[in-house]
Design a protein around this motif. Structure first.
Motif, PDB file in Angstrom:
ATOM      1  N   ALA A 201       0.843  -1.204   0.000  1.00 42.82           N
ATOM      2  CA  ALA A 201       0.000   0.000   0.000  1.00 42.82           C
ATOM      3  C   ALA A 201       0.877   1.252   0.000  1.00 42.82           C
ATOM      4  O   ALA A 201       0.563   2.243  -0.685  1.00 42.82           O
ATOM      5  N   GLN A 202       1.947   1.184   0.747  1.00 39.02           N
ATOM      6  CA  GLN A 202       2.878   2.315   0.759  1.00 39.02           C
ATOM      7  C   GLN A 202       3.444   2.549  -0.643  1.00 39.02           C
ATOM      8  O   GLN A 202       3.554   3.687  -1.108  1.00 39.02           O
ATOM      9  N   ARG A 203       3.781   1.452  -1.321  1.00 41.73           N
ATOM     10  CA  ARG A 203       4.302   1.583  -2.684  1.00 41.73           C
ATOM     11  C   ARG A 203       3.269   2.239  -3.596  1.00 41.73           C
ATOM     12  O   ARG A 203       3.597   3.117  -4.400  1.00 41.73           O
ATOM     13  N   SER A 204       2.030   1.823  -3.446  1.00 37.58           N
ATOM     14  CA  SER A 204       0.977   2.414  -4.269  1.00 37.58           C
ATOM     15  C   SER A 204       0.834   3.906  -3.977  1.00 37.58           C
ATOM     16  O   SER A 204       0.716   4.726  -4.899  1.00 37.58           O
ATOM     17  N   ASP A 205       0.863   4.255  -2.698  1.00 34.95           N
ATOM     18  CA  ASP A 205       0.740   5.674  -2.330  1.00 34.95           C
ATOM     19  C   ASP A 205       1.914   6.483  -2.878  1.00 34.95           C
ATOM     20  O   ASP A 205       1.741   7.596  -3.399  1.00 34.95           O
ATOM     21  N   GLU A 206       3.098   5.922  -2.743  1.00 37.52           N
ATOM     22  CA  GLU A 206       4.273   6.633  -3.249  1.00 37.52           C
ATOM     23  C   GLU A 206       4.240   6.718  -4.771  1.00 37.52           C
ATOM     24  O   GLU A 206       4.668   7.712  -5.361  1.00 37.52           O
ATOM     25  N   ALA A 207       3.749   5.665  -5.385  1.00 34.42           N
ATOM     26  CA  ALA A 207       3.656   5.679  -6.852  1.00 34.42           C
ATOM     27  C   ALA A 207       2.728   6.802  -7.315  1.00 34.42           C
ATOM     28  O   ALA A 207       2.994   7.458  -8.324  1.00 34.42           O
ATOM     29  N   LEU A 208       1.651   7.002  -6.555  1.00 32.93           N
ATOM     30  CA  LEU A 208       0.733   8.087  -6.923  1.00 32.93           C
ATOM     31  C   LEU A 208       1.440   9.439  -6.801  1.00 32.93           C
ATOM     32  O   LEU A 208       1.263  10.321  -7.659  1.00 32.93           O
ATOM     33  N   LYS A 209       2.238   9.601  -5.771  1.00 32.75           N
ATOM     34  CA  LYS A 209       2.992  10.850  -5.635  1.00 32.75           C
ATOM     35  C   LYS A 209       3.960  11.022  -6.812  1.00 32.75           C
ATOM     36  O   LYS A 209       4.124  12.122  -7.338  1.00 32.75           O
ATOM     37  N   HIS A 210       4.602   9.945  -7.178  1.00 29.84           N
ATOM     38  CA  HIS A 210       5.513  10.023  -8.329  1.00 29.84           C
ATOM     39  C   HIS A 210       4.734  10.339  -9.604  1.00 29.84           C
ATOM     40  O   HIS A 210       5.201  11.093 -10.458  1.00 29.84           O
ATOM     41  N   TYR A 211       3.572   9.726  -9.724  1.00 28.77           N
ATOM     42  CA  TYR A 211       2.742  10.025 -10.895  1.00 28.77           C
ATOM     43  C   TYR A 211       2.377  11.509 -10.907  1.00 28.77           C
ATOM     44  O   TYR A 211       2.414  12.155 -11.957  1.00 28.77           O
ATOM     45  N   ASN A 212       2.021  12.035  -9.727  1.00 26.41           N
ATOM     46  CA  ASN A 212       1.665  13.458  -9.648  1.00 26.41           C
ATOM     47  C   ASN A 212       2.765  14.345 -10.214  1.00 26.41           C
ATOM     48  O   ASN A 212       2.499  15.377 -10.816  1.00 26.41           O
ATOM     49  N   GLY A 213       4.006  13.943  -9.978  1.00 27.89           N
ATOM     50  CA  GLY A 213       5.131  14.738 -10.447  1.00 27.89           C
ATOM     51  C   GLY A 213       5.623  14.322 -11.819  1.00 27.89           C
ATOM     52  O   GLY A 213       6.698  14.725 -12.241  1.00 27.89           O
ATOM     53  N   MET A 214       4.853  13.493 -12.501  1.00 26.82           N
ATOM     54  CA  MET A 214       5.247  12.948 -13.799  1.00 26.82           C
ATOM     55  C   MET A 214       6.602  12.255 -13.699  1.00 26.82           C
ATOM     56  O   MET A 214       7.406  12.286 -14.623  1.00 26.82           O
ATOM     57  N   LEU A 215       6.810  11.651 -12.566  1.00 24.47           N
ATOM     58  CA  LEU A 215       8.029  10.885 -12.365  1.00 24.47           C
ATOM     59  C   LEU A 215       7.796   9.420 -12.685  1.00 24.47           C
ATOM     60  O   LEU A 215       8.728   8.624 -12.736  1.00 24.47           O
ATOM     61  N   LEU A 216       6.537   9.076 -12.874  1.00 21.60           N
ATOM     62  CA  LEU A 216       6.142   7.689 -13.109  1.00 21.60           C
ATOM     63  C   LEU A 216       4.970   7.707 -14.071  1.00 21.60           C
ATOM     64  O   LEU A 216       4.127   8.600 -13.998  1.00 21.60           O
ATOM     65  N   GLY A 217       4.913   6.734 -14.946  1.00 26.93           N
ATOM     66  CA  GLY A 217       3.843   6.679 -15.918  1.00 26.93           C
ATOM     67  C   GLY A 217       2.581   6.061 -15.335  1.00 26.93           C
ATOM     68  O   GLY A 217       2.604   5.399 -14.298  1.00 26.93           O
ATOM     69  N   ILE A 218       1.483   6.265 -16.029  1.00 22.50           N
ATOM     70  CA  ILE A 218       0.194   5.771 -15.543  1.00 22.50           C
ATOM     71  C   ILE A 218       0.164   4.245 -15.479  1.00 22.50           C
ATOM     72  O   ILE A 218      -0.430   3.658 -14.563  1.00 22.50           O
ATOM     73  N   TYR A 219       0.834   3.583 -16.412  1.00 20.64           N
ATOM     74  CA  TYR A 219       0.812   2.113 -16.367  1.00 20.64           C
ATOM     75  C   TYR A 219       1.579   1.595 -15.152  1.00 20.64           C
ATOM     76  O   TYR A 219       1.199   0.596 -14.539  1.00 20.64           O
ATOM     77  N   GLU A 220       2.654   2.282 -14.832  1.00 15.29           N
ATOM     78  CA  GLU A 220       3.407   1.877 -13.635  1.00 15.29           C
ATOM     79  C   GLU A 220       2.577   2.135 -12.377  1.00 15.29           C
ATOM     80  O   GLU A 220       2.630   1.355 -11.415  1.00 15.29           O
ATOM     81  N   LEU A 221       1.820   3.217 -12.394  1.00 12.99           N
ATOM     82  CA  LEU A 221       0.939   3.496 -11.255  1.00 12.99           C
ATOM     83  C   LEU A 221      -0.101   2.387 -11.108  1.00 12.99           C
ATOM     84  O   LEU A 221      -0.359   1.892 -10.004  1.00 12.99           O
ATOM     85  N   LEU A 222      -0.678   1.987 -12.231  1.00 10.09           N
ATOM     86  CA  LEU A 222      -1.679   0.915 -12.171  1.00 10.09           C
ATOM     87  C   LEU A 222      -1.043  -0.402 -11.753  1.00 10.09           C
ATOM     88  O   LEU A 222      -1.663  -1.204 -11.038  1.00 10.09           O
ATOM     89  N   ASP A 223       0.187  -0.634 -12.194  1.00 10.20           N
ATOM     90  CA  ASP A 223       0.886  -1.854 -11.751  1.00 10.20           C
ATOM     91  C   ASP A 223       1.069  -1.844 -10.239  1.00 10.20           C
ATOM     92  O   ASP A 223       0.893  -2.866  -9.570  1.00 10.20           O
TER      93      ASP A 223
END
Lengths: 400, 430
Positions: free
Chosen positions: A321-343
């Motif tokens: 869950a922490q990874r998912s939350d952090e991934a969303l933060k990275h997505y917010n900053g365009m540091l991570l793509g949407i597919y990686e967020l969904l993964d």
């Protein structure tokens, strides 16, 4: 050897139930099934059943118990009324069977203990199936979102067929996993409905998996075995039977044996290895006592191990869950793509599934241990500080 | 819903938000005033300083201390660098052609180091290549380098020991040798900056030395916009900017508003006959380019690397291309996957919406210790920059020697682009 109390009515609540059965309405088979017990079925099927509610309903609705009830002249409606007078949570050994019952009603008690275990396991299977469907549904939702994005990317001319392929296939597989989970849910609903005597087509639901309790002091095989020696009626009954058998065989004066299993109280120091002086009843009773100890030890071990596993899986769930939350933060900053967020979200959902699966296995082991101990655990489950998952509301019976 | 639409619909909710001070202006801390040497204008190290010295027996003595440095890259992000004398890059060494210099180097790092004096002509034993021209300087040791500065020019210093790691950690600095002859190559303002790139993953502090090309922080003097100090000049002044590159790629450095000439490299001064006008100078790896110009046009002029990814803050590489993609159907489903959190589709209409992150930080937070992809507020709105970007501010009324930020330029009436009126333009040839 335990002292053997005088045989007495084996079931306090049974007496209560019998008293409540209208004198004018002599029990006829099946007296309650056509009465309020059956009439209450739709209302029961419509609510999210707690484990306690399922147990109460199962004790009056499980048709496989009716031959026993008939033999003991118990009307399910009256039994239901008697059970309704008992506070939550219902403890089979303490509340229903009576803590000190021994002897004459042993077969009936065991039958009821087995039935209660099965009711709980069926309820647990349904709770797990509900969680599984929720997880698979979330995974499928993530798969659908990824598929929609990939298709939209293709429509915009931004993604090749080759690059989109894996995403589309993942979505299909997620749908299939959901379909399988829904079938398993329907099966679990059928099983619990049958166990509770609900009409065909009823779709019972549960209040969700109880959270993982904190570890109690008594949750170690040695402590449980020690408790069972003095508290478990089943073990005491087996010991009692062995003592009775030994009393009958006393004139024969059995000789000492090597196996501690057969540590007969009358065994002497001579004639090692001779069994001729032991009667079959004693051997059978002693073996039953030892088998009971083994079953208790095994069940205790499983509970302890499954508790540890469930605890580790809770940590895995937290980290996912922490990874998912952090991934969303990275997505917010365009540091991570949407597919990686969904993964990351799918990974979190899978971790939830694994954690709930481990949690279910723990409670299953706990129910097995409870049954092995004759319907009651050595102590209460401590209050859990944090619920295991949003859908898992600790029920009072797990915090008593 | 995308970010722009969200903001438009949330104006009331956002009205109470206060932008962080650092994002509300592009003006960082005030400059350290340059000091004159041998009649020459001293250099201004953006966000930095020059190193002090003492004279002993006719020798200028300096002391560099190699040590770990924790330093702000821009508001919102701190890095754990290795540097010199408390900074990355280290302080600029300034001396004069013909000076005899003695430089003590103390190693407070956990591993050995050396210093190579990049571009300076000196005895081989002073060249600072560990193992080749000298023993490594072990932790706790102090070595001394001593040589005579034979030629004026712009040079660098950096380790030549475990170089890949130590330079990746920020160990670098500049070494300026002013002409001995008073007035020779004189300028009114003399700025310098070191180009450095780092890979510091969001949520971390320390540059990743194993990264070869995929950096996420493109810096001037280990700072990114808007934390990079502005350059200022009075209209008509002659300005020099010395740009050194110790990244792993070339940087086409572009200055708006003037035509400049490249007047020098780390190999020396370029004869006037060999100079030509430019607006962009490519600075390759391990190179220095010195540009000079007359600041003849007042205004706020952008100065930046022309590789557009280098004027961005950290951003993911290899992100899905969502430009022109209708994400509405997918977004409805994704929002349901993140209950209680804010998910918004982005990229369908471009990436300018990333500028809005500053205002949406509470609802859509970034990872700890990282920077938005683009930022900066100008007098007309978001500047949408990051990384290797700063400003040259030219003003008529700036006093000589005044390095204070004069604020935003006030454009004369009728000199600012504005929305067209009418539709007469539609009949123009296309």
């Amino acid at each position: 050897m335990h002292s053997v109390p005088h045989p007495r009515p084996w079931l306090a609540v049974w007496l209560l139930a019998a008293a409540l059965t209208p004198a004018v309405a002599a029990p006829t088979w099946p007296p309650g099934f056509a009465g309020r017990t059956e009439a209450a079925a739709p209302a029961i099927a419509a609510q999210a059943l707690t484990l306690d509610a399922a147990l109460r309903r199962g004790l009056v609705g499980d048709a496989t118990l009716y031959p026993l009830y008939r033999a003991h002249d118990i009307a399910p409606d009256a039994l239901g009324d008697a059970l309704a007078r008992l506070p939550e949570p219902l403890v089979l050994r303490r509340d229903v069977l009576g803590a000190s019952t021994l002897g004459a009603s042993a077969a009936f008690e065991q039958r009821l203990i087995d039935a209660a275990r099965q009711i709980k396991l069926d309820w647990l299977a349904l709770a797990q199936a509900e969680h599984a469907v929720a997880h698979r549904r979330a995974a499928a939702e993530a798969g659908r979102a990824a598929r929609l994005l990939a298709e939209a990317q293709q429509a915009a001319g931004n993604l090749s067929v080759l690059a989109a392929n894996a995403t589309l296939r993942d979505a299909v597989e997620a749908e299939e996993a959901l379909a399988e989970a829904e079938i398993a849910l329907a099966d679990a609903q059928d099983a619990l409905a049958a166990r509770l005597g609900l009409p065909l087509g009823a779709q019972p639901s549960t209040s969700g998996l109880p959270a993982l309790p904190d570890r109690p002091d008594w949750l170690q095989p040695g402590a449980i075995a020690a408790w069972a020696e003095t508290h478990d009626p089943a073990l005491r009954r087996a010991e009692h039977a062995a003592a009775q058998a030994a009393g009958r065989s006393a004139p024969v004066t059995p000789r000492p044996v090597k196996l501690p299993l057969l540590a007969h109280p009358l065994a002497g120091a001579d004639d090692a290895g001779r069994l001729s002086g032991l009667d079959d009843d004693w051997l059978e009773a002693a073996d039953a006592a030892q088998a009971s100890r083994r079953a208790i030890a095994g069940a205790a071990r499983h509970v302890e191990q499954s508790w540890l596993t469930a605890q580790r899986m809770q940590e895995s769930r937290r980290l996912a869950a922490q990874r998912s939350d952090e991934a969303l933060k990275h997505y917010n900053g365009m540091l991570l793509g949407i597919y990686e967020l969904l993964d990351a979200k799918r990974d979190a959902v899978q971790a939830e599934h694994d954690a709930d699966d481990a949690l279910g296995r723990f409670w299953g082991a706990a129910f097995q241990l409870e049954a092995a101990l004759g319907g009651e655990l050595p102590g209460a489950w401590p209050v859990t500080i944090a619920p295991a998952s949003p859908s898992a509301n600790p029920h009072p019976e797990h915090a008593r | 819903m995308n970010r722009r639409h969200f903001l438009a619909g949330s104006a009331g909710a956002l009205a109470g938000l206060t932008l962080p001070a650092a994002l509300a202006t592009t003006a960082p801390a005030a400059a350290t005033l340059p000091r004159a040497l041998a009649g020459q204008t001293g250099v201004t190290t953006l966000n930095g300083r020059s190193l002090g010295y003492r004279m002993r027996d006719g020798v200028k003595e300096f002391h560099l201390i190699a040590e770990p440095v924790r330093q702000e890259v821009a508001p919102g992000m701190v890095a754990q660098f290795w540097g010199y004398n408390g900074g990355s890059p280290g302080p600029t060494i300034e001396a004069v052609e013909g000076d005899r210099v003695r430089i003590f180097v103390t190693n407070r790092l956990p591993e050995h180091t050396t210093i190579h004096w990049h571009g300076l002509l000196l005895p081989a034993g002073m060249d600072g290549v560990g193992g080749l021209t000298q023993p490594q300087i072990k932790p706790g040791e102090t070595y001394v380098y001593e040589f005579t500065l034979t030629r004026a020019g712009t040079f660098m210093y950096h380790p030549h020991a475990d170089e890949m790691v130590q330079m990746a950690q920020g160990m670098m600095g500049m070494f300026i040798v002013h002409p001995r002859q008073k007035g020779l190559r004189a300028v009114d303002r003399d700025y310098l900056l070191m180009l450095a790139s780092y890979k510091i993953d969001p949520g971390t502090l320390r540059p990743d030395a194993s990264e070869m090309l995929d950096f996420n922080l493109w810096t001037f003097n280990s700072r990114t916009f808007p934390a990079i100090q502005n350059m200022v000049a009075r209209t008509g002044e002659r300005v020099r900017i010395r740009v050194a590159n110790l990244t792993m790629t070339n940087h086409p450095i572009h200055l708006h508003g003037v035509h400049f000439k490249v007047t020098g490299t780390d190999g020396g001064w370029i004869p006037a006959a060999a100079q030509w006008p430019e607006v962009t100078a490519d600075v390759a790896v391990g190179q220095i380019r010195v540009i000079e110009f007359i600041a003849d046009a007042p205004g706020d002029w952008a100065f930046h690397c022309h590789k557009s990814h280098h004027t961005m803050g950290p951003m993911g590489h290899g992100l899905p291309n969502l430009l022109g993609v209708d994400q509405r159907a997918a977004t409805q489903r994704i929002e349901r996957l993140f209950p209680g959190q804010h998910y918004m589709a982005m990229g369908s209409e471009g990436m300018a919406e990333m500028q809005d992150m500053a205002a949406m930080g509470d609802m859509m937070p970034l990872p700890a210790n990282t920077l938005p992809m683009m930022t900066g507020e100008g007098p007309f709105g978001p500047i949408e920059m990051g990384g290797m970007f700063t400003l040259l501010k030219v003003r008529d009324d700036l006093a000589p020697g005044d390095y204070r930020d004069p604020g935003w330029y006030r454009h004369p009436p009728g000199t600012v682009a504005h929305p067209a009126t009418g539709n007469d333009f539609e009949t123009l040839p296309r």
